[in-house]
Design an enzyme around this catalytic site. Structure first.
Site, mmCIF file in Angstrom:
data_model
loop_
_atom_site.group_PDB
_atom_site.id
_atom_site.type_symbol
_atom_site.label_atom_id
_atom_site.label_comp_id
_atom_site.label_asym_id
_atom_site.label_seq_id
_atom_site.Cartn_x
_atom_site.Cartn_y
_atom_site.Cartn_z
ATOM 1 N N LYS A 206 0.841 -1.200 0.000
ATOM 2 C CA LYS A 206 0.000 0.000 0.000
ATOM 3 C C LYS A 206 0.879 1.255 0.000
ATOM 4 C CE LYS A 206 -3.438 2.406 2.761
ATOM 5 N NZ LYS A 206 -4.409 2.358 3.843
ATOM 6 N N GLU A 212 10.524 -4.752 4.475
ATOM 7 C CA GLU A 212 10.597 -6.183 4.134
ATOM 8 C C GLU A 212 10.256 -6.386 2.661
ATOM 9 O OE1 GLU A 212 9.046 -4.817 6.642
ATOM 10 O OE2 GLU A 212 9.292 -5.967 8.501
ATOM 11 N N GLY A 267 -4.939 -1.730 4.970
ATOM 12 C CA GLY A 267 -4.134 -2.887 4.525
ATOM 13 C C GLY A 267 -4.820 -4.216 4.815
ATOM 14 N N ARG A 268 -5.348 -4.362 6.029
ATOM 15 C CA ARG A 268 -5.949 -5.650 6.423
ATOM 16 C C ARG A 268 -7.364 -5.830 5.868
ATOM 17 N NH1 ARG A 268 -4.770 -2.196 10.338
ATOM 18 N NH2 ARG A 268 -6.409 -1.295 11.648
ATOM 19 N N GLU A 353 -4.950 -6.185 14.793
ATOM 20 C CA GLU A 353 -4.434 -4.881 14.360
ATOM 21 C C GLU A 353 -5.557 -3.830 14.421
ATOM 22 O OE1 GLU A 353 -2.603 -4.074 10.368
ATOM 23 O OE2 GLU A 353 -0.718 -4.486 11.364
ATOM 24 N N HIS A 385 -4.938 -32.575 18.457
ATOM 25 C CA HIS A 385 -3.827 -33.449 18.853
ATOM 26 C C HIS A 385 -2.641 -32.642 19.352
ATOM 27 C CE1 HIS A 385 -5.839 -37.066 17.400
ATOM 28 N NE2 HIS A 385 -6.391 -36.223 16.531
ATOM 29 N N LYS A 513 9.503 -0.632 14.258
ATOM 30 C CA LYS A 513 10.105 -0.248 12.969
ATOM 31 C C LYS A 513 11.168 0.827 13.187
ATOM 32 C CE LYS A 513 5.983 -0.975 10.087
ATOM 33 N NZ LYS A 513 5.015 -0.357 9.205
#
Ligand code: F6P
Length: 550
Positions: A206, A212, A267-268, A353, A385, A513
């Site tokens: 965005k 990253e 973004g999400r 978030e 499990h 950050k």
């Protein structure tokens, strides 16, 4: 904007919960044999059974009252109509416009956003069709076989989750890869498996400033140029998805190969935008459209249905009940469709978030109530499990959402019935538990007597009384998945509204950050680091010494 604790319905709910809190879910089911009929709701192809929550018929009107008093209906209207409800960033919140398939105008700052949305969608469709048909060729004239999406957070989790969930609809030739982490292991591994002549890279960010993503994108571009020696070939192999045309151009991607979206898409909440390009490529534009249609159906349901029969509202209210009144710290998302194994990770970002905040819309510190729970999970059957032991018999409870489809088309007999038997068994077990008396009868029937029986008995008791929701859909399709995702998006909205939070910013990701940027420089410098606390100094210096083999 009100502190929810000050609302009359909050006080009423507290009194009500105190009055019913001694009742075990078993008691509630015994007293109300019609609980399934009373406490289930169908909408947009989804069935929600919420009867295994610690509620009575008297609970729901108070929950609805709480939602009303918190101003939910007004805020919902404000969101859908493009008002800038993301107050700390002064932005509208309009993921719903991205799937507004009816095309009714949606205004932001006096401009209808629908024509721009449709233009980008048409661009995506043309491009996806060209790649899928083989009409789009790489620089050597070969067709594209591999797609690498480079993005992180909302620019990764949504497309990754949807492509996995709907893999049955995937194009047989196109292999999808997702690079998110800056650990070079991931991108290097992907690059070692693909051919530069037949690979398309989507750089999805965005902001187009995310470290990253840009690091991975530069690594991919270097690799590509080393292999091809041809900068002009980049145009055939790199496209971008972003709101930042300038940065995309600076990276070297032709703006003609950029798919735009806008600051009013969080973004999400962005998989419905051009961030969904991997979905359109992998599943095809028609399936992408069907995903949007499923979400749109849920949008309409959320916008138009009275609060009492409104699925996202109910799910949100039950979450408030379990978090603030029964004090469950976490919500497990437990899908029994293996294809939904990344759905919990997707929901983690969506929910945590959005509502992982402790300052309210008025800028006041939240002191007297809990906000967003920890959301976690993976494939339900694997969880059985692994960590279900703690959920059944551990010292603290967890609330759970079970999700499954009725049909499992790729599951040969007897897989389907075994899977679903476990699905139904678990929510029953969390509800009922197993009493001392039942254990005694069971052990006696097994031939155990006396001391041996008494010794084993306490270990085999299950308290039960764990609240769960069950969501069932006919089959996992683009439409049902779209509706399911939108259900949770609106649930998050409902809870954010009641908690008086801005669910659409994420300042909490900034500090790490900032610190990392400074530390990155220190890792390169030769002298030991001294400006941090003792632990951070010690760790950095230990790392540097060991790295250099000193
Ligand atoms: O740092 C968190 C975050 O900003 C998320 O909100 C977002 O989804 C992700 O990083 C990626 O951001 P971008 O798409 O701008 O690269």
């Amino acid at each position: 904007m009100t502190n929810p604790v000050k609302l009359p319905a909050w006080t009423a709910l507290k009194t009500h919960v105190t009055a019913i809190s001694d009742l075990h879910l078993r008691d509630l089911f015994a007293a109300e044999p019609q609980r399934f009929e009373l406490f289930t709701l169908e909408a947009c192809g989804l069935l929600l059974d919420y009867s295994k929550n610690r509620i009575t018929k008297a609970t729901l009107p108070i929950l609805t009252q709480l939602a009303r008093e918190s101003g939910l209906e007004e805020r919902r209207t404000r969101m859908f109509s493009g008002e800038k409800i993301n107050s700390t960033e002064n932005r509208a919140v309009l993921h719903t416009a991205l799937r507004n398939i009816t095309n009714t105008p949606v205004m932001v700052d006096g401009i209808d956003v629908m024509p721009a949305i449709n233009a980008v969608r048409e661009h995506m469709t043309r491009f996806a069709n060209a790649i899928r048909s083989g009409e789009w060729k790489g620089h050597t004239g070969e067709i594209i076989t591999d797609i690498v999406n480079i993005g992180i957070g909302g620019s990764d989790l949504g497309p990754l989750m949807v492509c996995r969930a709907l893999h049955r609809f995937a194009h047989p030739r196109l292999k999808m890869h997702f690079a998110s982490t800056v650990d070079g292991d991931q991108i290097t591994g992907i690059l070692s498996r693909v051919n530069p002549a037949t690979t398309l890279f989507i750089v999805a960010s965005k902001t187009f400033t995310t470290q990253e993503t840009l690091t991975n994108a530069h690594t991919a571009r270097r690799w590509f140029l080393e292999a091809t020696g041809n900068p002009a070939a980049i145009a055939k192999h790199f496209v971008a998805v972003s709101t930042n045309t300038e940065a995309v151009t600076a990276f070297g991607i032709d703006p003609a190969n950029m798919f735009e979206f806008w600051d009013w898409v969080g973004g999400r909440y962005s998989l419905w935008s051009a961030i969904g390009l991997p979905i359109a490529l992998c599943l095809g534009p028609d399936n992408f459209q069907a995903l949007l249609a499923g979400a749109h159906a849920m949008d309409r349901h959320f916008a138009e249905t009275p609060l009492e029969r409104n699925m996202p509202v109910l799910l949100g209210q039950l979450g408030i009940l379990n978090r603030n009144f029964y004090h469950f710290p976490s919500l497990l998302i437990s899908p029994y469709n293996q294809a939904l194994d990344r759905f919990p990770s997707y929901l983690q970002q969506l929910d945590m978030e959005s509502n992982g905040k402790s300052v309210d819309l008025d800028g006041l510190r939240v002191k007297d109530y809990e906000t967003g729970p920890i959301v976690w999970g993976d494939s339900g059957i694997n969880g059985q499990h692994a960590y279900y032991q703690l959920l059944h018999q551990g010292s603290q409870g967890v609330s759970i959402d079970f999700i499954a489809s009725i049909e499992h088309p790729d599951s040969p007999s007897p897989h389907g019935p075994i899977l679903m038997a476990n699905f139904f068994a678990q929510s029953e077990a969390f509800m009922r538990g197993k009493t001392e008396e039942e254990v005694r009868i069971e052990l006696t029937a097994q031939g155990l007597r006396g001391e041996a029986l008494e010794k084993l008995l306490p270990h085999k008791i299950f308290e039960g009384n764990r609240p769960t929701n069950t969501i069932l859909m006919q089959t996992l399709s683009p439409e049902s998945l779209g509706a399911l995702i939108a259900l949770y998006e609106h649930k998050v909205f409902v809870q954010g509204t009641i908690w008086n939070l801005n669910s659409y910013d994420q300042w909490g990701v900034e500090l790490g950050k900032q610190l990392a940027k400074a530390i990155e420089q220190e890792l390169i410098a030769s002298e030991p680091v001294t400006r941090h606390d003792a632990s951070t100094n010690g760790l950095i210096n230990y790392y540097k010494q060991r790295l250099l083999g000193a």
